[in-house]
Design an enzyme around this catalytic site. Structure first.
Site, PDB file in Angstrom:
ATOM      1  N   CYS A   2       0.850  -1.182   0.000  1.00  0.00           N
ATOM      2  CA  CYS A   2       0.000   0.000   0.000  1.00  0.00           C
ATOM      3  C   CYS A   2       0.892   1.241   0.000  1.00  0.00           C
ATOM      4  O   CYS A   2       1.908   1.286   0.683  1.00  0.00           O
ATOM      5  CB  CYS A   2      -0.940   0.103   1.198  1.00  0.00           C
ATOM      6  SG  CYS A   2      -2.087  -1.255   1.339  1.00  0.00           S
ATOM      7  N   ARG A  27       3.865  -0.253  -4.879  1.00  0.00           N
ATOM      8  CA  ARG A  27       3.639  -0.798  -3.537  1.00  0.00           C
ATOM      9  C   ARG A  27       2.320  -1.566  -3.429  1.00  0.00           C
ATOM     10  O   ARG A  27       2.045  -2.197  -2.408  1.00  0.00           O
ATOM     11  CB  ARG A  27       3.630   0.333  -2.508  1.00  0.00           C
ATOM     12  CG  ARG A  27       4.916   1.112  -2.460  1.00  0.00           C
ATOM     13  CD  ARG A  27       4.807   2.230  -1.461  1.00  0.00           C
ATOM     14  NE  ARG A  27       4.636   1.708  -0.124  1.00  0.00           N
ATOM     15  CZ  ARG A  27       5.628   1.394   0.684  1.00  0.00           C
ATOM     16  NH1 ARG A  27       6.862   1.562   0.311  1.00  0.00           N
ATOM     17  NH2 ARG A  27       5.388   0.936   1.891  1.00  0.00           N
ATOM     18  N   TRP A  76      -2.722  -2.674  -1.624  1.00  0.00           N
ATOM     19  CA  TRP A  76      -2.406  -4.095  -1.776  1.00  0.00           C
ATOM     20  C   TRP A  76      -3.285  -4.777  -0.742  1.00  0.00           C
ATOM     21  O   TRP A  76      -3.074  -4.617   0.462  1.00  0.00           O
ATOM     22  CB  TRP A  76      -0.929  -4.346  -1.512  1.00  0.00           C
ATOM     23  CG  TRP A  76      -0.512  -5.751  -1.791  1.00  0.00           C
ATOM     24  CD1 TRP A  76      -0.137  -6.268  -2.996  1.00  0.00           C
ATOM     25  CD2 TRP A  76      -0.418  -6.830  -0.855  1.00  0.00           C
ATOM     26  NE1 TRP A  76       0.169  -7.602  -2.868  1.00  0.00           N
ATOM     27  CE2 TRP A  76       0.006  -7.971  -1.568  1.00  0.00           C
ATOM     28  CE3 TRP A  76      -0.659  -6.955   0.513  1.00  0.00           C
ATOM     29  CZ2 TRP A  76       0.200  -9.212  -0.954  1.00  0.00           C
ATOM     30  CZ3 TRP A  76      -0.473  -8.186   1.117  1.00  0.00           C
ATOM     31  CH2 TRP A  76      -0.042  -9.299   0.384  1.00  0.00           C
ATOM     32  N   ASN A 102      -1.637   2.043   5.729  1.00  0.00           N
ATOM     33  CA  ASN A 102      -0.778   0.982   5.195  1.00  0.00           C
ATOM     34  C   ASN A 102      -0.381   0.115   6.382  1.00  0.00           C
ATOM     35  O   ASN A 102       0.199   0.621   7.340  1.00  0.00           O
ATOM     36  CB  ASN A 102       0.461   1.624   4.552  1.00  0.00           C
ATOM     37  CG  ASN A 102       1.542   0.609   4.220  1.00  0.00           C
ATOM     38  OD1 ASN A 102       1.253  -0.563   4.018  1.00  0.00           O
ATOM     39  ND2 ASN A 102       2.778   1.053   4.164  1.00  0.00           N
ATOM     40  N   GLY A 103      -0.714  -1.170   6.327  1.00  0.00           N
ATOM     41  CA  GLY A 103      -0.362  -2.059   7.441  1.00  0.00           C
ATOM     42  C   GLY A 103      -1.527  -2.974   7.776  1.00  0.00           C
ATOM     43  O   GLY A 103      -2.457  -3.116   6.983  1.00  0.00           O
ATOM     44  N   GLU A 489      17.294 -17.845  -8.040  1.00  0.00           N
ATOM     45  CA  GLU A 489      16.911 -16.480  -8.405  1.00  0.00           C
ATOM     46  C   GLU A 489      16.297 -16.444  -9.809  1.00  0.00           C
ATOM     47  O   GLU A 489      15.310 -15.754 -10.050  1.00  0.00           O
ATOM     48  CB  GLU A 489      18.140 -15.556  -8.288  1.00  0.00           C
ATOM     49  CG  GLU A 489      17.958 -14.122  -8.738  1.00  0.00           C
ATOM     50  CD  GLU A 489      16.886 -13.345  -7.991  1.00  0.00           C
ATOM     51  OE1 GLU A 489      16.324 -13.835  -7.015  1.00  0.00           O
ATOM     52  OE2 GLU A 489      16.573 -12.225  -8.454  1.00  0.00           O
ATOM     53  N   LYS A 493      12.543 -15.151 -10.607  1.00  0.00           N
ATOM     54  CA  LYS A 493      12.295 -14.064 -11.559  1.00  0.00           C
ATOM     55  C   LYS A 493      11.252 -14.477 -12.577  1.00  0.00           C
ATOM     56  O   LYS A 493      10.342 -13.739 -12.898  1.00  0.00           O
ATOM     57  CB  LYS A 493      13.575 -13.724 -12.303  1.00  0.00           C
ATOM     58  CG  LYS A 493      14.480 -12.603 -12.079  1.00  0.00           C
ATOM     59  CD  LYS A 493      14.253 -11.410 -11.287  1.00  0.00           C
ATOM     60  CE  LYS A 493      13.521 -11.483 -10.004  1.00  0.00           C
ATOM     61  NZ  LYS A 493      14.233 -11.053  -8.815  1.00  0.00           N
ATOM     62  N   GLU A 496       7.611 -14.987 -10.919  1.00  0.00           N
ATOM     63  CA  GLU A 496       6.902 -13.816 -10.404  1.00  0.00           C
ATOM     64  C   GLU A 496       6.417 -12.874 -11.506  1.00  0.00           C
ATOM     65  O   GLU A 496       5.403 -12.213 -11.323  1.00  0.00           O
ATOM     66  CB  GLU A 496       7.712 -13.067  -9.353  1.00  0.00           C
ATOM     67  CG  GLU A 496       8.894 -12.288  -9.852  1.00  0.00           C
ATOM     68  CD  GLU A 496       9.611 -11.524  -8.735  1.00  0.00           C
ATOM     69  OE1 GLU A 496       8.960 -11.044  -7.814  1.00  0.00           O
ATOM     70  OE2 GLU A 496      10.844 -11.414  -8.824  1.00  0.00           O
ATOM     71  N   HIS A 512      17.333 -36.764  -7.270  1.00  0.00           N
ATOM     72  CA  HIS A 512      16.591 -37.199  -6.081  1.00  0.00           C
ATOM     73  C   HIS A 512      15.117 -36.839  -6.183  1.00  0.00           C
ATOM     74  O   HIS A 512      14.414 -36.827  -5.168  1.00  0.00           O
ATOM     75  CB  HIS A 512      17.210 -36.572  -4.824  1.00  0.00           C
ATOM     76  CG  HIS A 512      18.630 -36.984  -4.609  1.00  0.00           C
ATOM     77  ND1 HIS A 512      18.971 -38.252  -4.190  1.00  0.00           N
ATOM     78  CD2 HIS A 512      19.796 -36.321  -4.825  1.00  0.00           C
ATOM     79  CE1 HIS A 512      20.296 -38.341  -4.109  1.00  0.00           C
ATOM     80  NE2 HIS A 512      20.819 -37.181  -4.510  1.00  0.00           N
ATOM     81  N   LYS A 611       6.000  -4.247  -4.183  1.00  0.00           N
ATOM     82  CA  LYS A 611       7.445  -4.091  -4.086  1.00  0.00           C
ATOM     83  C   LYS A 611       7.934  -4.217  -2.648  1.00  0.00           C
ATOM     84  O   LYS A 611       8.956  -4.822  -2.383  1.00  0.00           O
ATOM     85  CB  LYS A 611       7.824  -2.717  -4.645  1.00  0.00           C
ATOM     86  CG  LYS A 611       9.303  -2.437  -4.674  1.00  0.00           C
ATOM     87  CD  LYS A 611       9.995  -3.284  -5.696  1.00  0.00           C
ATOM     88  CE  LYS A 611      11.485  -3.053  -5.747  1.00  0.00           C
ATOM     89  NZ  LYS A 611      12.156  -4.186  -6.408  1.00  0.00           N
TER      90      LYS A 611
HETATM   91  O1  M6R Z   1      12.937  -5.224  -0.035  1.00  0.00           O
HETATM   92  P1  M6R Z   1      13.428  -6.598   0.251  1.00  0.00           P
HETATM   93  O2  M6R Z   1      14.725  -6.906  -0.398  1.00  0.00           O
HETATM   94  O3  M6R Z   1      13.467  -6.897   1.724  1.00  0.00           O
HETATM   95  O4  M6R Z   1      12.339  -7.549  -0.378  1.00  0.00           O
HETATM   96  C1  M6R Z   1      12.410  -8.933  -0.244  1.00  0.00           C
HETATM   97  C2  M6R Z   1      11.477  -9.622  -1.209  1.00  0.00           C
HETATM   98  O5  M6R Z   1      10.159  -9.224  -0.978  1.00  0.00           O
HETATM   99  C3  M6R Z   1      11.838  -9.322  -2.661  1.00  0.00           C
HETATM  100  O6  M6R Z   1      13.154  -9.660  -2.955  1.00  0.00           O
HETATM  101  C4  M6R Z   1      10.890 -10.093  -3.615  1.00  0.00           C
HETATM  102  O7  M6R Z   1      11.113 -11.455  -3.509  1.00  0.00           O
HETATM  103  C5  M6R Z   1      11.064  -9.596  -5.045  1.00  0.00           C
HETATM  104  N1  M6R Z   1       9.788  -9.459  -5.669  1.00  0.00           N
HETATM  105  C6  M6R Z   1      11.885 -10.517  -5.871  1.00  0.00           C
HETATM  106  O8  M6R Z   1      12.037 -10.059  -7.173  1.00  0.00           O
END
Ligand code: M6R
Length: 616
Positions: A2, A27, A76, A102-103, A489, A493, A496, A512, A611
């Site tokens: 948010c 956000r 969000w 927000n929260g 990673e 990527k 997501e 395995h 984000k």
């Molecule tokens: O702001 P942060 O690095 O603490 O965020 C951690 C994760 O939320 C963040 O890396 C998330 O997994 C991303 N969307 C990955 O691309």
């Protein structure tokens, strides 16, 4: 999660709020809303809409108010599905108070029950509406000022919040408060106007002077006055800081998407991260931010890295680096698990929290726990002044510049640089690395930006591979050693932003279980650069080919063997094993980007994500 904005001053609030929401949309983008106060009628003009800020803008078109005070929110969803009714702002029963939040208020259902028993009716399913009803209830019951009612309410609610409240009865005042969710106040010239936002991006085109509100602080903004008090009613002096961000840094600068811009910024962001720190001529690494704790790091019996998502992956790479060079045992923890399992922290343990945003709720809570148990907390953050940065005893900023695309890219490579610098610095002090090897790695570090730039030139070739596999339903990513976290990673990527199911595995673990998935339809991405486990990974590739899997391999330039064995190769420049993740991750970022784009996905704002994850 948010985004919230607020404005009070001499300009029309409407466009400031809408532009601010656009900047904060990363956000959360389930719904958006704004409310302003019109004068002289002192009436609210409110608009709320499911969807993006652009949908809200369309709905408002031609109806905007001229009010000089207002608040806005991009959501969000936590409590209640994304729709117009659940969109913020929410209103008190008398409709005299409006609030954005927000929260999460964890005890909202018991408060709601109590209020319902007193005759309150709610339009939405949100905890925020309960919160603003509660504030008005306290104000009416105690006959106190709004500011006092807010303060009393905050002593009763459990959870996280950044809130801003607007009152029709006080049309020249904004009240804001925070606990666990970020809030920045921008101070206009001569204090004639004030801006409020979840981060500084909506503010910097108007002012660079800001105050970061701390947990359990309440700010009251009126006319040309800013007053900050603690939740215990103690008056505090606002600490005004000057921000150092350029407007271009938060714009797309000619790229179609923030993600693409951020991928392509990496040669520069990596350089910025090393600037003044990697000193080749003097043969040393300078990290002023952790200088006071350098002895503690050298003598650490154990390092615990806590993070989430992509930042957790950079922690995994760091585990290998710290153990190999500094010979310190490292544990890499998901912050969300660490905080709930009564972890053992011993005297001398160092906890390093890694976070791009510096606001991730689980990481913050894990740090707080570690602090309570006596650990030294170091932070690696990208966002200057963020909550994690402020909670850390000391830390190192990654200086990658604002990362706006929800998928983390340049923050990852910058985190790797910082963690490598830390490990090498400690290793040198401990003499667990020879001078020659230290210097060699230092030199190699300075060459990384150019090597990354070379990989970026492969974007069109990678686009062609993306075209072939864009309709796949599953992907496997395999790597060994330093490239194992890169496999994780790469898979993260892809899933997501393209919504293709993808799994990352250590290549040797394939036999395995995951090997059962392999058939002619299954693309398998191997990160198979020429490192110490090269021969082993070649065998793993053979195992996949024997089962007719389709192999895309990231290989070292000049590899004569793998191009003959696999379906597609992407060649990257060679570097030391420990530094390879900074190079080998780049083609995976590009592959995800191109596939997502071809599938018509919104790469910067993937569904269901935000984000900055400020809820647990
Ligand atoms: O702001 P942060 O690095 O603490 O965020 C951690 C994760 O939320 C963040 O890396 C998330 O997994 C991303 N969307 C990955 O691309």
């Amino acid at each position: 999660m948010c985004g919230i904005v607020g404005y009070i001053g001499k300009r029309e609030a409407h466009s400031i709020l809408i532009n601010g929401l656009k900047r904060l949309e990363y956000r959360g983008y389930d719904s958006a809303g704004i409310v302003t106060i019109d004068t002289p009628s002192n009436s609210f003009t409110a608009f709320k809409k499911k969807g993006k800020v652009a949908d809200l803008e369309k709905a408002i078109s031609g109806k905007s108010s001229k009010g000089k005070i207002g608040i806005g929110h991009t959501r969000w969803a936590t409590h209640g599905e994304p729709n117009d009714v659940n969109a913020h702002p929410h209103f008190s029963p008398s409709k005299k108070l409006a609030m954005i939040h927000n929260g999460i208020i964890e005890n909202y259902s018991s408060i709601k029950k109590e209020l319902i028993s007193k005759g309150h009716k709610f339009d939405s399913e949100t905890d925020t509406e309960v919160f603003i009803h509660f504030i008005e209830h306290i104000q009416q019951n105690n006959g106190c000022t709004l500011e006092e009612a807010v303060r009393l309410a905050l002593t009763k609610v459990v959870g996280a919040y950044a809130i801003v409240i607007l009152s029709k009865d006080q049309p020249d005042q904004l009240i804001a408060a925070r606990k666990g969710s970020p809030l920045v106040i921008g101070i206009g010239k001569n204090k004639e106007e004030f801006f409020i936002a979840s981060d500084a991006t909506p503010i910097i085109e108007y002012t660079r002077e800001v105050v970061y509100l701390n947990d359990e602080e309440i700010a009251v903004l009126r006319g040309n006055d800013i007053q900050i008090k603690s939740i215990k009613d103690i008056e505090l002096t606002p600490y005004i800081q000057s921000l150092d961000i350029e407007l271009e840094a938060i714009e797309k600068g000619g790229y179609d998407h923030y993600m693409l811009k951020e991928i392509f910024e990496q040669p520069r962001s990596i350089k910025d991260c090393m600037r003044g720190r990697v000193r080749l001529k003097e043969k040393k690494i300078v990290l002023g931010g952790i200088q006071k704790n350098i002895d503690n790091l050298i003598n650490a019996k154990r390092i615990i890295l806590i993070a989430c998502g992509t930042s957790w992956h950079s922690g995994l790479v760091a585990e290998y680096i710290f153990e190999e060079f500094a010979r310190i045992p490292v544990e890499v923890e998901y912050a969300s698990e660490f905080r709930y399992r009564n972890p053992i922290i011993n005297k001398g343990d160092i906890v390093i929290a890694i976070s791009q945003s510096g606001e991730t709720a689980d990481t913050l809570a894990a740090m707080e726990l570690a602090k309570r148990k006596g650990a030294i907390n170091l932070g690696i953050c990208n966002v200057v002044g963020s909550s994690i940065a402020r909670l850390s005893d000391e830390g190192v900023y990654t200086h990658a510049g604002p990362e706006i695309g929800v998928a983390s890219t340049k923050a990852f490579t910058a985190q790797l640089i910082v963690l490598t610098m830390m490990a090498l610095k400690v290793a040198r002090y401990k003499k667990t690395i020879t001078e020659g090897h230290f210097e060699e790695l230092l030199k190699e570090l300075t060459l990384i930006p150019e090597k990354v730039r070379k990989v970026l030139e492969l974007s069109t070739a990678i686009q062609k591979i993306a075209e072939i596999y864009k309709d796949a339903t599953n992907f496997l990513y395999l790597g060994r050693g330093y490239n194992f976290p890169v496999a994780l990673e790469g898979a993260l990527k892809l899933k997501e932003i393209s919504y293709i199911h993808a799994e990352g595995y250590p290549a040797a673990e394939m036999k395995h279980g995951p090997i059962a998935l392999i058939d002619e339809e299954m693309p398998v991405v191997f990160i198979a650069t020429r490192d110490s486990s090269y021969d082993k990974i070649v065998s793993n590739i053979q195992e996949v080919k024997a089962r007719k899997g389709k192999v895309i391999a990231i290989v070292t330039e000049g590899d004569a063997l793998l191009p003959k064995m696999v379906d597609y190769v992407i060649e990257v420049p060679n570097t030391s094993d420990a530094l390879m993740p900074m190079v080998s991750v780049i083609p995976l970022q590009l592959l995800s980007y191109h596939i997502a784009l071809m599938r018509g996905c919104n790469v910067d704002q993937p569904r269901n994500l935000a984000k900055s994850v400020t809820v647990e």
